[in-house]
Design a protein around this motif. Structure first.
Motif, PDB file in Angstrom:
ATOM      1  N   PRO A 171       0.813  -1.222   0.000  1.00 34.53           N
ATOM      2  CA  PRO A 171       0.000   0.000   0.000  1.00 34.53           C
ATOM      3  C   PRO A 171       0.844   1.268   0.000  1.00 34.53           C
ATOM      4  O   PRO A 171       0.470   2.286   0.598  1.00 34.53           O
ATOM      5  CB  PRO A 171      -0.792  -0.136   1.315  1.00 34.53           C
ATOM      6  CG  PRO A 171       0.150  -0.841   2.224  1.00 34.53           C
ATOM      7  CD  PRO A 171       0.924  -1.803   1.359  1.00 34.53           C
ATOM      8  N   PHE A 172       1.974   1.232  -0.674  1.00 30.74           N
ATOM      9  CA  PHE A 172       2.872   2.378  -0.810  1.00 30.74           C
ATOM     10  C   PHE A 172       3.699   2.169  -2.077  1.00 30.74           C
ATOM     11  O   PHE A 172       3.701   1.070  -2.653  1.00 30.74           O
ATOM     12  CB  PHE A 172       3.778   2.533   0.425  1.00 30.74           C
ATOM     13  CG  PHE A 172       4.468   1.274   0.878  1.00 30.74           C
ATOM     14  CD1 PHE A 172       5.615   0.806   0.237  1.00 30.74           C
ATOM     15  CD2 PHE A 172       3.971   0.543   1.947  1.00 30.74           C
ATOM     16  CE1 PHE A 172       6.245  -0.352   0.646  1.00 30.74           C
ATOM     17  CE2 PHE A 172       4.595  -0.621   2.370  1.00 30.74           C
ATOM     18  CZ  PHE A 172       5.737  -1.072   1.716  1.00 30.74           C
ATOM     19  N   PRO A 173       4.405   3.181  -2.562  1.00 33.43           N
ATOM     20  CA  PRO A 173       5.189   3.021  -3.797  1.00 33.43           C
ATOM     21  C   PRO A 173       6.345   2.046  -3.591  1.00 33.43           C
ATOM     22  O   PRO A 173       6.925   1.976  -2.505  1.00 33.43           O
ATOM     23  CB  PRO A 173       5.714   4.433  -4.075  1.00 33.43           C
ATOM     24  CG  PRO A 173       4.901   5.342  -3.228  1.00 33.43           C
ATOM     25  CD  PRO A 173       4.469   4.551  -2.030  1.00 33.43           C
ATOM     26  N   VAL A 174       6.662   1.285  -4.622  1.00 27.29           N
ATOM     27  CA  VAL A 174       7.821   0.392  -4.572  1.00 27.29           C
ATOM     28  C   VAL A 174       8.855   0.870  -5.586  1.00 27.29           C
ATOM     29  O   VAL A 174       8.523   1.255  -6.706  1.00 27.29           O
ATOM     30  CB  VAL A 174       7.425  -1.076  -4.852  1.00 27.29           C
ATOM     31  CG1 VAL A 174       6.622  -1.627  -3.688  1.00 27.29           C
ATOM     32  CG2 VAL A 174       6.625  -1.205  -6.137  1.00 27.29           C
ATOM     33  N   GLY A 228       2.891  -1.590  -6.230  1.00 26.26           N
ATOM     34  CA  GLY A 228       2.632  -0.612  -5.190  1.00 26.26           C
ATOM     35  C   GLY A 228       1.696   0.462  -5.687  1.00 26.26           C
ATOM     36  O   GLY A 228       1.186   0.405  -6.815  1.00 26.26           O
ATOM     37  N   VAL A 229       1.453   1.460  -4.867  1.00 24.18           N
ATOM     38  CA  VAL A 229       0.541   2.532  -5.236  1.00 24.18           C
ATOM     39  C   VAL A 229       1.079   3.838  -4.677  1.00 24.18           C
ATOM     40  O   VAL A 229       1.615   3.888  -3.570  1.00 24.18           O
ATOM     41  CB  VAL A 229      -0.886   2.241  -4.696  1.00 24.18           C
ATOM     42  CG1 VAL A 229      -0.894   2.195  -3.173  1.00 24.18           C
ATOM     43  CG2 VAL A 229      -1.890   3.252  -5.222  1.00 24.18           C
ATOM     44  N   GLU A 230       0.969   4.891  -5.461  1.00 25.76           N
ATOM     45  CA  GLU A 230       1.369   6.218  -5.004  1.00 25.76           C
ATOM     46  C   GLU A 230       0.321   6.766  -4.037  1.00 25.76           C
ATOM     47  O   GLU A 230      -0.875   6.730  -4.337  1.00 25.76           O
ATOM     48  CB  GLU A 230       1.495   7.175  -6.192  1.00 25.76           C
ATOM     49  CG  GLU A 230       2.724   6.962  -7.055  1.00 25.76           C
ATOM     50  CD  GLU A 230       3.992   7.497  -6.399  1.00 25.76           C
ATOM     51  OE1 GLU A 230       3.874   8.105  -5.314  1.00 25.76           O
ATOM     52  OE2 GLU A 230       5.067   7.287  -6.970  1.00 25.76           O
ATOM     53  N   PRO A 231       0.747   7.281  -2.881  1.00 25.17           N
ATOM     54  CA  PRO A 231      -0.228   7.878  -1.962  1.00 25.17           C
ATOM     55  C   PRO A 231      -0.760   9.213  -2.462  1.00 25.17           C
ATOM     56  O   PRO A 231      -1.789   9.690  -2.002  1.00 25.17           O
ATOM     57  CB  PRO A 231       0.576   8.059  -0.677  1.00 25.17           C
ATOM     58  CG  PRO A 231       1.987   8.203  -1.138  1.00 25.17           C
ATOM     59  CD  PRO A 231       2.109   7.309  -2.345  1.00 25.17           C
ATOM     60  N   LEU A 232      -0.055   9.816  -3.400  1.00 29.14           N
ATOM     61  CA  LEU A 232      -0.454  11.123  -3.918  1.00 29.14           C
ATOM     62  C   LEU A 232      -1.546  10.964  -4.966  1.00 29.14           C
ATOM     63  O   LEU A 232      -1.310  10.426  -6.042  1.00 29.14           O
ATOM     64  CB  LEU A 232       0.751  11.836  -4.530  1.00 29.14           C
ATOM     65  CG  LEU A 232       0.468  13.158  -5.259  1.00 29.14           C
ATOM     66  CD1 LEU A 232      -0.114  14.182  -4.294  1.00 29.14           C
ATOM     67  CD2 LEU A 232       1.719  13.701  -5.918  1.00 29.14           C
TER      68      LEU A 232
END
Length: 397
Positions: A270-273, A283-287
């Motif tokens: 649940p965050f960028p890799v 992963g996924v960008e929180p922005l």
């Protein structure tokens, strides 16, 4: 007081901090950017907008970024020959009830809440004082309970909820046809909520969860025995993907990164890799981004000399809403947000300011979201996945 799922525990909040205390040494830069005066403990409220900032703890680190974004919106409005609202700053521990601070004080026209607070007392305050409250950086599981709580009609989240990240990850696996998934989480309230939302979205799209219980599995311990058991479960149930709902750099994330996994398994975060492994990752960008992101990012870079992020975008969008609300007063003198129409064509700030004169509902282009706002509901936004091929494939490429 219960602080809600996305608020830090009281142990992370410095004690003895006076609410509303002026801090010119710390906030001189921020104050000069926004053109505000800090409140003092005994002072009356005189500004139209009160921006409450978290006084202490991890969430306070974003205060400068939020104010820079807010300042940029004020500058843009002035360039459009629009009047900008007077603004004051206050500081408040995130676990503190704000209602006692307004006793004997004039209610501002618009209140901006600190990040990651318990929303119930703000709902009670908003309902009692009939004041709209913006939440620039409320993104956790407390938003799921918001529509049904008291005062929800006066509460307006500005940034997309983190649940959208879980939705985007689930859709990404469905698109890649890797939707047979084992899901684990670190046992925290926020990560469990993400895991549950991920499961719901995955199932709704035709994917399914495998594992000992066919449901998200808490892995609070990350010792050798626990990770070996997890590895055995992966070998037995043969998922296409292992979704790890955990904070970057946390114990569970580190343990999973250091373990050996089947070559055909995709690790989902649940965050960028950014660092390749022997297995594929997603992963996924929180922005999140809205239609106004490109214009905002260019202006922010020119003004401050660095690229903005989620916090800066939230500050900018909060500033846009404050400027537009300042132009529209109700019959009782209260500021309204009824001019917002999430289905209307989105306008840039100057065009939106001009369109307010027609009396028709409108929408403004958001930087960090679509700003498709409704009371008690979070906006949506574009969220980007960060797929990463196995290290061997990258080397061959």
């Amino acid at each position: 007081m219960t602080t809600g799922g996305d608020a830090p525990s009281p142990s992370t909040v410095e004690t003895g901090t006076k609410p509303w205390a002026a801090r010119p040494g710390v906030w001189g830069l921020a104050a000069s950017l926004v053109g505000v005066q800090a409140l003092v403990a005994s002072g009356a409220l005189s500004a139209q907008v009160l921006v409450l900032l978290p006084a202490n703890g991890p969430v306070a680190k974003g205060n400068h970024g939020l104010l820079r974004g807010y300042a940029l919106a004020m500058d843009e409005a002035r360039a459009c020959d629009a009047r900008t609202p007077s603004t004051e700053l206050g500081w408040l521990p995130v676990d503190q009830d704000p209602r006692p601070l307004f006793e004997g004080r004039t209610t501002p026209k618009l209140l901006v809440a600190p990040a990651a607070v318990s929303m119930l007392p703000y709902g009670l305050l908003a309902q009692d004082r009939r004041i709209n409250v913006l939440f620039p950086l409320q993104r956790g599981d407390s938003l799921q309970r918001l529509p049904g709580q008291l005062g929800a009609d006066w509460l307006w989240p500005v940034s997309p909820a983190r649940s959208l990240e879980a939705d985007r990850l689930a859709r990404g696996l469905l698109e890649q046809e890797k939707a047979k998934v084992m899901i684990i989480h670190d046992g925290s309230v926020e990560q469990k909520a993400l895991a549950d939302r991920f499961t719901e979205t995955l199932a709704g799209g035709g994917g399914w969860v495998v594992g000992p219980t066919n449901a998200p599995l808490a892995v609070p311990k990350t010792d050798k025995e626990a990770i070996e058991q997890l590895s055995e479960d992966v070998d037995w149930y043969k998922p296409q993907s292992l979704a790890v709902m955990a904070a970057p750099g946390g114990a569970l994330a580190k343990a999973v990164l250091s373990a050996q996994w089947p070559a055909n398994l995709t690790l989902v975060w649940p965050f960028p890799v950014k660092e390749p492994l022997a297995t594929a990752q997603l992963g996924v960008e929180p922005l999140s981004q809205g239609a106004g992101w490109s214009r905002f990012a260019k202006a922010f870079q020119a003004r401050f000399g660095f690229e903005p992020g989620l916090v800066e975008a939230a500050g900018y969008d909060t500033g846009q809403l404050a400027v537009l609300s300042a132009q529209v007063g109700g019959d009782d003198g209260r500021w309204q947000l009824s001019w917002l129409d999430p289905k209307a064509p989105q306008l840039e700030l100057c065009a939106a300011l001009k369109a307010l004169g027609s009396g028709s509902p409108l929408a403004v282009k958001g930087a960090g979201s679509r700003l498709d706002l409704s009371p008690g509901l979070s906006p949506t936004g574009e969220i980007r996945l960060t797929p990463l091929a196995p290290a061997v494939q990258q080397a061959e490429g």
